[in-house]
Motif scaffolding. Structure first.
Motif, PDB file in Angstrom:
ATOM      1  N   ALA A  40      25.158 -42.582 -48.645  1.00 52.76           N
ATOM      2  CA  ALA A  40      23.786 -42.059 -48.731  1.00 52.76           C
ATOM      3  C   ALA A  40      22.779 -43.210 -48.714  1.00 52.76           C
ATOM      4  CB  ALA A  40      23.622 -41.215 -49.991  1.00 52.76           C
ATOM      5  N   PHE A  41      23.045 -44.248 -49.522  1.00 55.69           N
ATOM      6  CA  PHE A  41      22.156 -45.410 -49.564  1.00 55.69           C
ATOM      7  C   PHE A  41      22.169 -46.149 -48.225  1.00 55.69           C
ATOM      8  CE2 PHE A  41      23.007 -45.055 -54.196  1.00 55.69           C
ATOM      9  CZ  PHE A  41      21.696 -44.957 -54.631  1.00 55.69           C
ATOM     10  N   CYS A  42      23.347 -46.230 -47.613  1.00 52.93           N
ATOM     11  CA  CYS A  42      23.468 -46.922 -46.331  1.00 52.93           C
ATOM     12  C   CYS A  42      22.636 -46.215 -45.264  1.00 52.93           C
ATOM     13  CB  CYS A  42      24.929 -46.990 -45.912  1.00 52.93           C
ATOM     14  SG  CYS A  42      25.213 -47.948 -44.419  1.00 52.93           S
ATOM     15  N   SER A  43      22.712 -44.889 -45.236  1.00 55.22           N
ATOM     16  CA  SER A  43      21.951 -44.111 -44.262  1.00 55.22           C
ATOM     17  C   SER A  43      20.454 -44.278 -44.475  1.00 55.22           C
ATOM     18  CB  SER A  43      22.344 -42.633 -44.368  1.00 55.22           C
ATOM     19  OG  SER A  43      21.662 -41.873 -43.404  1.00 55.22           O
ATOM     20  N   GLN A  44      20.036 -44.259 -45.740  1.00 54.21           N
ATOM     21  CA  GLN A  44      18.607 -44.439 -46.047  1.00 54.21           C
ATOM     22  C   GLN A  44      18.123 -45.831 -45.641  1.00 54.21           C
ATOM     23  OE1 GLN A  44      18.885 -43.368 -50.242  1.00 54.21           O
ATOM     24  NE2 GLN A  44      17.681 -41.528 -49.879  1.00 54.21           N
ATOM     25  N   SER A  45      18.957 -46.836 -45.864  1.00 54.25           N
ATOM     26  CA  SER A  45      18.580 -48.208 -45.497  1.00 54.25           C
ATOM     27  C   SER A  45      18.472 -48.370 -43.981  1.00 54.25           C
ATOM     28  CB  SER A  45      19.605 -49.205 -46.057  1.00 54.25           C
ATOM     29  OG  SER A  45      19.645 -49.137 -47.460  1.00 54.25           O
ATOM     30  N   ILE A  90      25.997 -41.700 -40.141  1.00 50.84           N
ATOM     31  CA  ILE A  90      26.503 -41.936 -41.497  1.00 50.84           C
ATOM     32  C   ILE A  90      26.128 -40.787 -42.427  1.00 50.84           C
ATOM     33  CG2 ILE A  90      26.271 -43.440 -43.521  1.00 50.84           C
ATOM     34  CD1 ILE A  90      26.114 -45.798 -41.594  1.00 50.84           C
ATOM     35  N   ALA A  91      24.931 -40.215 -42.230  1.00 44.52           N
ATOM     36  CA  ALA A  91      24.514 -39.075 -43.058  1.00 44.52           C
ATOM     37  C   ALA A  91      25.477 -37.902 -42.897  1.00 44.52           C
ATOM     38  CB  ALA A  91      23.093 -38.653 -42.702  1.00 44.52           C
ATOM     39  N   ASP A  92      26.044 -37.749 -41.707  1.00 45.41           N
ATOM     40  CA  ASP A  92      27.019 -36.670 -41.459  1.00 45.41           C
ATOM     41  C   ASP A  92      28.295 -36.854 -42.275  1.00 45.41           C
ATOM     42  OD1 ASP A  92      25.690 -34.957 -39.699  1.00 45.41           O
ATOM     43  OD2 ASP A  92      26.117 -36.260 -37.976  1.00 45.41           O
ATOM     44  N   SER A  93      28.584 -38.094 -42.682  1.00 46.51           N
ATOM     45  CA  SER A  93      29.828 -38.355 -43.419  1.00 46.51           C
ATOM     46  C   SER A  93      29.661 -38.208 -44.933  1.00 46.51           C
ATOM     47  CB  SER A  93      30.342 -39.762 -43.102  1.00 46.51           C
ATOM     48  OG  SER A  93      29.444 -40.744 -43.595  1.00 46.51           O
ATOM     49  N   ILE A  94      28.445 -37.906 -45.396  1.00 47.88           N
ATOM     50  CA  ILE A  94      28.204 -37.750 -46.834  1.00 47.88           C
ATOM     51  C   ILE A  94      28.799 -36.425 -47.300  1.00 47.88           C
ATOM     52  CG2 ILE A  94      26.428 -37.545 -48.623  1.00 47.88           C
ATOM     53  CD1 ILE A  94      24.605 -39.240 -46.788  1.00 47.88           C
ATOM     54  N   ASN A  95      29.604 -36.472 -48.352  1.00 52.77           N
ATOM     55  CA  ASN A  95      30.293 -35.275 -48.827  1.00 52.77           C
ATOM     56  C   ASN A  95      29.345 -34.230 -49.400  1.00 52.77           C
ATOM     57  OD1 ASN A  95      32.853 -36.233 -48.148  1.00 52.77           O
ATOM     58  ND2 ASN A  95      33.055 -37.351 -50.083  1.00 52.77           N
ATOM     59  N   ASP A  96      28.320 -34.684 -50.106  1.00 53.31           N
ATOM     60  CA  ASP A  96      27.350 -33.759 -50.703  1.00 53.31           C
ATOM     61  C   ASP A  96      26.431 -33.241 -49.594  1.00 53.31           C
ATOM     62  OD1 ASP A  96      25.056 -32.630 -52.012  1.00 53.31           O
ATOM     63  OD2 ASP A  96      25.644 -33.693 -53.843  1.00 53.31           O
ATOM     64  N   GLN A  97      26.612 -31.969 -49.227  1.00 49.70           N
ATOM     65  CA  GLN A  97      25.886 -31.409 -48.097  1.00 49.70           C
ATOM     66  C   GLN A  97      24.382 -31.353 -48.328  1.00 49.70           C
ATOM     67  OE1 GLN A  97      27.853 -30.839 -45.415  1.00 49.70           O
ATOM     68  NE2 GLN A  97      25.939 -30.737 -44.293  1.00 49.70           N
ATOM     69  N   GLU A  98      23.990 -31.110 -49.554  1.00 50.76           N
ATOM     70  CA  GLU A  98      22.558 -31.039 -49.875  1.00 50.76           C
ATOM     71  C   GLU A  98      21.883 -32.382 -49.648  1.00 50.76           C
ATOM     72  OE1 GLU A  98      19.622 -29.853 -53.643  1.00 50.76           O
ATOM     73  OE2 GLU A  98      21.775 -29.389 -53.724  1.00 50.76           O
ATOM     74  N   LYS A 109      16.996 -34.656 -42.558  1.00 49.38           N
ATOM     75  CA  LYS A 109      15.659 -34.083 -42.342  1.00 49.38           C
ATOM     76  C   LYS A 109      14.609 -35.183 -42.261  1.00 49.38           C
ATOM     77  CE  LYS A 109      12.414 -30.691 -44.263  1.00 49.38           C
ATOM     78  NZ  LYS A 109      12.171 -29.737 -45.383  1.00 49.38           N
ATOM     79  N   GLU A 110      14.729 -36.188 -43.178  1.00 47.40           N
ATOM     80  CA  GLU A 110      13.781 -37.311 -43.168  1.00 47.40           C
ATOM     81  C   GLU A 110      13.925 -38.143 -41.891  1.00 47.40           C
ATOM     82  OE1 GLU A 110      14.308 -39.642 -46.653  1.00 47.40           O
ATOM     83  OE2 GLU A 110      13.699 -38.071 -48.034  1.00 47.40           O
ATOM     84  N   ILE A 111      15.172 -38.364 -41.486  1.00 45.79           N
ATOM     85  CA  ILE A 111      15.422 -39.166 -40.286  1.00 45.79           C
ATOM     86  C   ILE A 111      14.850 -38.474 -39.041  1.00 45.79           C
ATOM     87  CG2 ILE A 111      17.212 -40.128 -38.779  1.00 45.79           C
ATOM     88  CD1 ILE A 111      18.968 -40.399 -41.318  1.00 45.79           C
ATOM     89  N   LYS A 112      15.081 -37.182 -38.935  1.00 41.70           N
ATOM     90  CA  LYS A 112      14.580 -36.436 -37.772  1.00 41.70           C
ATOM     91  C   LYS A 112      13.061 -36.398 -37.743  1.00 41.70           C
ATOM     92  CE  LYS A 112      18.741 -33.599 -37.329  1.00 41.70           C
ATOM     93  NZ  LYS A 112      19.359 -32.261 -37.554  1.00 41.70           N
TER      94      LYS A 112
END
Length: 336
Positions: A276-281, A308-316, A323-326
């Motif tokens: 999650a942090f990696c995707s945000q960075s 990477i966001a797709d690989s996060i287990n927590d779907q929420e 959503k932020e990336i898009k």
């Protein structure tokens, strides 16, 4: 018991301390006298504070004492709890808590005030994170804070946990007060066993400074944190600190420096598998490239961030990040 007292007297004299100085804020001078003369067995919490003041490991005193096994158990328990908290593994934390509770009930010598407060703190964390019962956690944490004083390591842990709970309730003013008080207590503490405590408290305070646009204070803490992590050979929250420095420099429009910090954050989070942090960075790094007019690298990094966001287990969490990336993709695509 005589050996324990003899060792305390030896290290006290070696440090050039009077009995009155060593006993100050720990126990009565008469109590220390009886301990040194072998007439009284010190409680574990008193013994630990004496050793902290003498700046020696407690094993130096208890190496030939039956209580050494109990001290070793307490240190192991605290280490295991810290590891579980760092990994956010509350199932394992609960197991350690229940085992320690049973062990404590069967060993009266462990029923000292500081160890019981540590157990209660872990219990409050479990209420908050495992049971999703912040109300019950808050009641226990407030009860554990004695007269609002923050003095020792367990006080700081309790106050930090309460501050995080208040952040979730958007009680930012009280949270800021608690983090500030904990930070000051850390600066005034001669010895802290848990080397991750300063980074945890300082990072929480820095984040609140950032949210309140107190940028100079936020920069100061972040740079202190970087030095602390490097000098203590720690990796704890290194990625988070670099990410925070990145968004601080982005706010100041220092885009090249921000890019450097985001790059470092991505590498650390990738290594730690904090997706999650990696995707945000990566998302923030993409924004830097877009702002610098480098749309090709911007697009490259947002695509990595989405992957990477797709690989996060927590779907929420995954959906919120995507959503932020898009939104960023749409925002900067319209400028091209």
């Amino acid at each position: 018991m005589e050996k324990t007292g003899e060792k305390i007297a030896y290290y006290r004299k070696k440090n050039g301390f009077s009995r009155q100085y060593l006993a100050d804020n720990i126990c009565d001078e008469s109590t220390l006298y009886r301990i040194e003369k072998g007439q009284q067995l010190p409680r574990l919490d008193i013994l630990k504070e004496i050793c902290m003041k003498l700046n020696i490991p407690i094993e130096y005193i208890l190496s030939d004492n039956d209580e050494a096994e109990l001290i070793s158990y307490v240190q192991k328990f605290k280490r295991l709890c810290r590891e579980s908290l760092y990994q956010l593994d509350f199932i394992t934390l609960q197991y350690h808590y229940e085992e320690a509770k049973n062990f404590s009930n069967n060993n009266p010598l462990l029923n000292n005030r500081q160890f019981l407060r540590f157990l209660s703190w872990i219990e409050a964390v479990l209420y908050h994170k495992r049971d999703q019962n912040p109300e019950k956690a808050e009641i226990l944490l407030r009860k554990l804070i004695q007269n609002g004083k923050i003095i020792n390591e367990i006080d700081i842990n309790i106050t930090n946990s309460l501050g995080l709970l208040l952040l979730e309730q958007n009680k930012l003013k009280e949270a800021l007060r608690l983090f500030s008080s904990s930070y000051k207590a850390l600066e005034n503490s001669p010895y802290i066993e848990d080397k991750s405590l300063f980074p945890r408290v300082a990072y929480n305070l820095a984040c609140l400074y950032y949210e309140n646009h107190r940028d100079s204070e936020c920069f100061d803490i972040c740079y202190r944190l970087e030095y602390y992590l490097q000098s203590n050979h720690l990796f704890y929250c290194a990625g988070e600190v670099r990410y925070l420095l990145g968004i601080l420099h982005k706010r100041k429009n220092d885009l090249d420096i921000a890019q450097q910090y985001f790059d470092e954050a991505v590498n650390i989070f990738s290594f730690e598998r904090k997706y999650a942090f990696c995707s945000q960075s990566l998302h923030s790094l993409a924004e830097i490239h877009y702002l610098k007019g480098d749309s090709r690298n911007g697009e490259l990094h947002v695509n990595k961030a989405l992957s990477i966001a797709d690989s996060i287990n927590d779907q929420e969490i995954s959906n919120a990040i995507k959503k932020e990336i898009k939104h960023t993709i749409k925002q900067y695509a319209s400028r091209i």
